[in-house]
Design a protein around this motif. Structure first.
Motif, PDB file in Angstrom:
ATOM      1  N   GLU A  56       1.373  -0.995  -0.076  1.00 33.17           N
ATOM      2  CA  GLU A  56       0.131   0.014  -0.273  1.00 33.17           C
ATOM      3  C   GLU A  56       1.081   1.526  -0.001  1.00 33.17           C
ATOM      4  OE1 GLU A  56      -2.894  -0.393   3.866  1.00 33.17           O
ATOM      5  OE2 GLU A  56      -3.830  -1.973   2.441  1.00 33.17           O
ATOM      6  N   THR A  57       2.039   0.813   0.541  1.00 29.94           N
ATOM      7  CA  THR A  57       2.768   2.378   0.494  1.00 29.94           C
ATOM      8  C   THR A  57       3.474   2.987  -0.269  1.00 29.94           C
ATOM      9  OG1 THR A  57       4.493   1.340   1.814  1.00 29.94           O
ATOM     10  CG2 THR A  57       2.535   2.675   3.312  1.00 29.94           C
ATOM     11  N   ARG A  58       3.864   1.493  -1.590  1.00 29.54           N
ATOM     12  CA  ARG A  58       5.136   1.958  -2.271  1.00 29.54           C
ATOM     13  C   ARG A  58       3.788   1.380  -3.931  1.00 29.54           C
ATOM     14  NH1 ARG A  58       8.657  -2.792  -0.288  1.00 29.54           N
ATOM     15  NH2 ARG A  58      10.617  -1.965   0.805  1.00 29.54           N
ATOM     16  N   THR A  59       5.051   2.945  -4.722  1.00 28.87           N
ATOM     17  CA  THR A  59       4.064   3.295  -5.757  1.00 28.87           C
ATOM     18  C   THR A  59       4.438   1.890  -7.067  1.00 28.87           C
ATOM     19  OG1 THR A  59       5.998   4.418  -6.512  1.00 28.87           O
ATOM     20  CG2 THR A  59       3.653   5.188  -5.338  1.00 28.87           C
ATOM     21  N   PRO A  60       3.891   1.929  -8.034  1.00 34.62           N
ATOM     22  CA  PRO A  60       4.637   0.513  -9.256  1.00 34.62           C
ATOM     23  C   PRO A  60       5.620   1.261  -9.536  1.00 34.62           C
ATOM     24  CG  PRO A  60       2.258   1.333  -9.219  1.00 34.62           C
ATOM     25  CD  PRO A  60       2.808   1.931  -8.253  1.00 34.62           C
TER      26      PRO A  60
END
Length: 182
Positions: A56-60
């Protein structure tokens, strides 16, 4: 769509896929032993709260950067460092063939060939057109003494990398190794 792809495989590729699927069962059993399906019950947050929180906290883009970091560690012969990152990637996407391939490369570089074989098999089952995966699977199978299966995997790597746009280096390495066996 997958069925159409399988029907278009050569006999050597089909044999390699069959071998990969057989090995996949063992790899999946190891994955399930880490995350029992009864505990997951359709909700990975219940079993993997840390992984879910990270997802949830990391972007692609951040996941891609982690993947590049892990590959860079492998290129610099730092499999322990790469393994730490690939664990996160595989927890995030357990059926992502490139992540599993990198995960298996870590085990191969660490000399844990049985583990590497299982994960290469799983990655190859998920992405049967990957000649590099078939080649690495063949290397591991040969090192483990499974000569016939190794030959099948190496033949598949040669055939898969004979198509336009494929990496000729993989085909050449697979052919050299196959010639040594024969």
């Amino acid at each position: 769509m997958i069925e159409d792809t399988v029907l278009n495989l050569s006999p050597a590729q089909q044999d390699t896929l069959d071998t990969a699927l057989q090995k996949t069962d063992a790899a999946m059993q190891r994955v399930l032993s880490m995350w029992p399906i009864e505990d997951i019950a359709g909700d990975t947050d219940a079993v993997l709260p840390e992984a879910a929180a990270l997802a949830e906290t990391r972007t692609p883009e951040q996941w891609q950067a982690l993947h590049e970091q892990a590959l860079d560690a492998l290129r610099h012969a730092q499999p322990e460092e790469a393994l730490d990152v690939f664990v996160q990637l595989v927890e995030h996407r357990p059926l992502d063939a490139p992540y599993l391939f990198g995960f298996a490369l870590c085990f191969q570089q660490l000399g844990q060939l049985q583990e590497a074989t299982g994960y290469f098999s799983l990655a190859h089952a998920l992405e049967p057109s990957d000649g590099a995966c078939a080649f690495r699977l063949g290397e591991c199978l040969l090192a483990l003494g499974h000569v016939a299966e190794a030959q099948d995997a190496l033949r598949a790597a040669i055939e898969l990398d004979a198509v336009a746009g494929a990496d000729p280096v993989v085909r050449e390495m697979a052919q050299q190794l196959l010639d040594q066996i024969l």
